[in-house]
Design an enzyme around this catalytic site. Structure first.
Site, PDB file in Angstrom:
ATOM      1  N   TYR A  23       0.797  -1.229   0.000  1.00 22.72           N
ATOM      2  CA  TYR A  23       0.000   0.000   0.000  1.00 22.72           C
ATOM      3  C   TYR A  23       0.833   1.284   0.000  1.00 22.72           C
ATOM      4  CZ  TYR A  23      -3.374  -3.564   1.286  1.00 22.72           C
ATOM      5  OH  TYR A  23      -4.131  -4.706   1.307  1.00 22.72           O
ATOM      6  N   HIS A 101      -8.682  -0.248  -6.059  1.00 22.32           N
ATOM      7  CA  HIS A 101      -7.802  -0.884  -5.073  1.00 22.32           C
ATOM      8  C   HIS A 101      -6.392  -0.356  -5.258  1.00 22.32           C
ATOM      9  CE1 HIS A 101     -10.943  -3.584  -3.923  1.00 22.32           C
ATOM     10  NE2 HIS A 101     -11.200  -3.763  -5.202  1.00 22.32           N
ATOM     11  N   ARG A 112      -8.335 -12.651  -2.728  1.00 21.76           N
ATOM     12  CA  ARG A 112      -8.450 -11.257  -3.186  1.00 21.76           C
ATOM     13  C   ARG A 112      -8.775 -11.149  -4.680  1.00 21.76           C
ATOM     14  NH1 ARG A 112      -6.309  -8.434   1.313  1.00 21.76           N
ATOM     15  NH2 ARG A 112      -4.692  -9.660   2.313  1.00 21.76           N
TER      16      ARG A 112
HETATM   17  C1  DQA Z   1      -7.390  -3.296  -0.938  1.00 22.17           C
HETATM   18  C2  DQA Z   1      -7.206  -4.771  -1.301  1.00 22.17           C
HETATM   19  C3  DQA Z   1      -8.010  -5.668  -0.377  1.00 22.17           C
HETATM   20  O1  DQA Z   1      -7.811  -7.028  -0.703  1.00 22.17           O
HETATM   21  C4  DQA Z   1      -7.555  -5.462   1.058  1.00 22.17           C
HETATM   22  O2  DQA Z   1      -8.327  -6.237   1.939  1.00 22.17           O
HETATM   23  C5  DQA Z   1      -7.537  -4.022   1.465  1.00 22.17           C
HETATM   24  C6  DQA Z   1      -7.048  -3.025   0.522  1.00 22.17           C
HETATM   25  C7  DQA Z   1      -6.484  -2.378  -1.799  1.00 22.17           C
HETATM   26  O3  DQA Z   1      -6.720  -1.169  -1.790  1.00 22.17           O
HETATM   27  O4  DQA Z   1      -5.550  -2.857  -2.439  1.00 22.17           O
HETATM   28  O5  DQA Z   1      -7.855  -3.680   2.605  1.00 22.17           O
HETATM   29  O6  DQA Z   1      -8.743  -2.931  -1.199  1.00 22.17           O
END
Ligand code: DQA
Length: 146
Positions: A23, A101, A112
């Protein structure tokens, strides 16, 4: 002026501290600042909402029905992968919603790879860090302005 709502879901208040490999180091405030600057360039108003409570997130989507919101950019965090409640709330909306995301969810764990929200959003953008939000804002503004 068109009003766009940017929604950040569960754990996203911790951007900047959380798992920088996926992130980065920008905080939610940094991201919102970039979105505000882009909104100015695009000639739209932007507001922000973050919650770690699924019910509060659903209620904010419900409010968007009648509060003049023209479009939504949302990152629902982990709810993306299993929240039928958020999916149902978005399905009732007649305004466009774009899913974003920060990380490339398709290059991560299998759970995911699937989004229950994608069926009810106009499209999704993943893997570009805060750029995903900026692309999402551009996309929703295009949809709103036709
Ligand atoms: C997310 C991806 C999701 O899998 C994860 O649970 C997040 C962040 C992203 O911004 O990449 O909390 O949404």
């Amino acid at each position: 002026m068109n009003r766009i709502l940017v929604m950040h879901g569960v754990n996203l208040n911790l951007f900047g501290k959380r798992d920088p490999k996926h992130y980065g180091t920008e905080t939610l405030e940094d991201i919102n600042g970039k979105l505000s600057a882009l909104a100015g360039e695009l000639g739209v108003e932007v507001s922000f909402f973050q919650s770690n409570y699924e019910g509060a997130f659903v209620e904010r989507i419900q409010e968007a029905h009648g509060d003049g919101t023209a479009g939504i950019v949302l990152n629902a965090g982990a709810w993306t992968h299993y929240s039928y409640a958020i999916m149902d709330a978005l399905a009732i909306l007649s305004i466009p919603a774009v899913e974003v995301h920060m990380s490339n969810v398709h290059a991560r764990e299998a759970f995911r790879h699937f989004s229950v929200l994608s069926a009810v959003t106009r499209g999704s953008i993943a893997g570009f860090g805060s750029g995903s939000y900026l692309l999402g804002l551009r996309a929703v503004v295009d949809l709103v302005k036709g």
